[in-house]
Design a protein around this motif. Structure first.
Motif, short mmCIF file in Angstrom:
data_model
loop_
_atom_site.label_atom_id
_atom_site.label_comp_id
_atom_site.label_asym_id
_atom_site.label_seq_id
_atom_site.Cartn_x
_atom_site.Cartn_y
_atom_site.Cartn_z
N UNK A 81 3.26 5.88 -3.17
CA UNK A 81 4.45 6.51 -3.77
C UNK A 81 4.28 6.70 -5.26
N UNK A 82 3.79 5.68 -5.94
CA UNK A 82 3.62 5.76 -7.39
C UNK A 82 2.50 6.73 -7.78
N UNK A 83 1.43 6.76 -7.02
CA UNK A 83 0.34 7.68 -7.33
C UNK A 83 0.78 9.14 -7.16
N UNK B 54 15.07 4.16 -3.11
CA UNK B 54 14.82 3.85 -4.52
C UNK B 54 13.83 2.69 -4.61
N UNK B 55 12.90 2.82 -5.54
CA UNK B 55 11.90 1.78 -5.78
C UNK B 55 12.15 1.23 -7.18
N UNK C 155 0.80 -1.22 0.00
CA UNK C 155 0.00 0.00 0.00
C UNK C 155 0.84 1.28 0.00
N UNK C 156 1.94 1.29 0.77
CA UNK C 156 2.80 2.48 0.79
C UNK C 156 3.46 2.70 -0.57
N UNK C 157 3.89 1.63 -1.22
CA UNK C 157 4.51 1.77 -2.54
C UNK C 157 3.48 2.23 -3.57
N UNK D 56 1.81 14.84 -10.65
CA UNK D 56 1.43 13.73 -9.78
C UNK D 56 0.06 13.17 -10.17
N UNK D 57 -0.02 11.87 -10.23
CA UNK D 57 -1.23 11.21 -10.70
C UNK D 57 -1.13 10.68 -12.11
#
Length: 315
Positions: A184-186, A257-258, A179-181, A211-212
């Motif tokens: 981050x992406x959203x 970093x993701x 959920x946290x990741x 963003x979005x």
């Protein structure tokens, strides 16, 4: 070196941009211009993409003090650092070439690599693709392509070093987004995508928007718009021949970093595309593996000034 492969020409023709792509071909060379030598010497980070030993494509970031990128010859880039052990490309790049770790020159098996030098503070970037070998405490890359890119969709940011006592570097692996990741992406305004042709030639590219602009459809499925660009379609051209892809999402404020790896496809359906403002096409990315590395970068970045080219995001 300045030509397009069949996947790129197929996408150019389908997009109706073959003429524009032909005009843009002149921006592709295999030598580093003097102005680019000076640009690289000022940089503190570089984005790289490559295919690991399991056939998965990853994108990542290499960092160093200004001067860690040098151009010893017009066709060669030296990178004065290696990825840390937690990086998904560490094993591949640390062992690149038969002479790995010796600094003895080109090995028998150089690693195809895609690179982007990017300076958010000035919205400048350059793209370099080639083949890397281990060279002492760094990498030496023989360049096949050096490509000028426009400043569109780059968010302006300045950087500074992290605090003297950073959080220890740790890595967490999974097969889907937490959920946290997903949050981050959203919230992301930038990511980098690595692809490769059916021959294995690697490429790394920048993607930016408000963003979005990255849509999280599920813990394993992402979608983003393909905005108007230089009409070369180097990324989509690779995906036409080889769906494997890797994403790197920088944690500008935290240094985290993701990294995501999986497969991607281009969505051309007009009705679907029309629902996303500014999109000329869409790209869907199915995740097969995730790695998040805390304190991966020693750099921290300011809040962004968004590019005036960013289309609005859907409500």
């Amino acid at each position: 070196m300045g030509g397009y492969h069949r996947g790129e020409t197929a996408v150019q023709e389908r997009a109706g941009s073959a003429r524009q792509a032909g005009q843009a071909r002149g921006a592709i060379g295999n030598t580093v211009p003097d102005v680019a030598v000076a640009f690289l010497a000022q940089q503190s980070h570089l984005v790289a993409g490559a295919t690991d030993e399991q056939g998965r494509i990853w994108a990542t970031q290499l960092t160093g003090e200004p001067g860690f990128l040098t151009v010893p010859g017009p066709h060669t880039l030296r990178i004065g650092t290696l990825p840390p052990p937690e990086d998904p490309l560490a094993a591949l790049l640390t062992g690149a070439g038969a002479g790995a770790g010796t600094g003895s020159g080109w090995g028998a098996s150089p690693v195809p690599i895609g690179l982007i030098g990017i300076e958010p503070a000035t919205r400048r970037r350059m793209r370099m693709n080639g083949r890397a070998v281990r060279d002492g405490d760094g990498l030496r890359v023989e360049l096949d392509q050096v490509i000028s890119n426009c400043p569109k969709y780059i968010q302006k940011r300045d950087h500074h070093p992290a605090a003297a006592t950073p959080v220890p570097r740790t890595a967490v692996d999974s097969t889907e987004l937490s959920p946290a990741q997903q949050r981050t992406l959203r919230a992301a305004d930038t990511f980098f995508v690595a692809t490769a042709s059916d021959r294995g030639d690697a490429d790394a590219s920048h993607r930016g928007g408000n963003p979005g602009f990255v849509q999280v459809l599920s813990p394993r499925l992402l979608r983003w718009p393909d905005y108007a660009g230089n009409a070369m379609f180097l990324t989509l051209g690779n995906l036409e021949l080889n769906p494997a892809a890797g994403l790197f999402v920088p944690g500008w404020e935290t240094g985290t970093s993701l990294h995501l790896t999986g497969s991607a496809r281009t969505v051309w359906a007009e009705e679907e595309v029309a629902r996303t403002p500014g999109a000329q096409r869409l790209v869907e990315f199915e995740i097969t593996a995730v790695r998040e590395v805390a304190s991966a970068s020693p750099l921290r970045w300011s809040a962004p000034a968004y590019s005036r080219f960013n289309p609005p995001t859907a409500a």
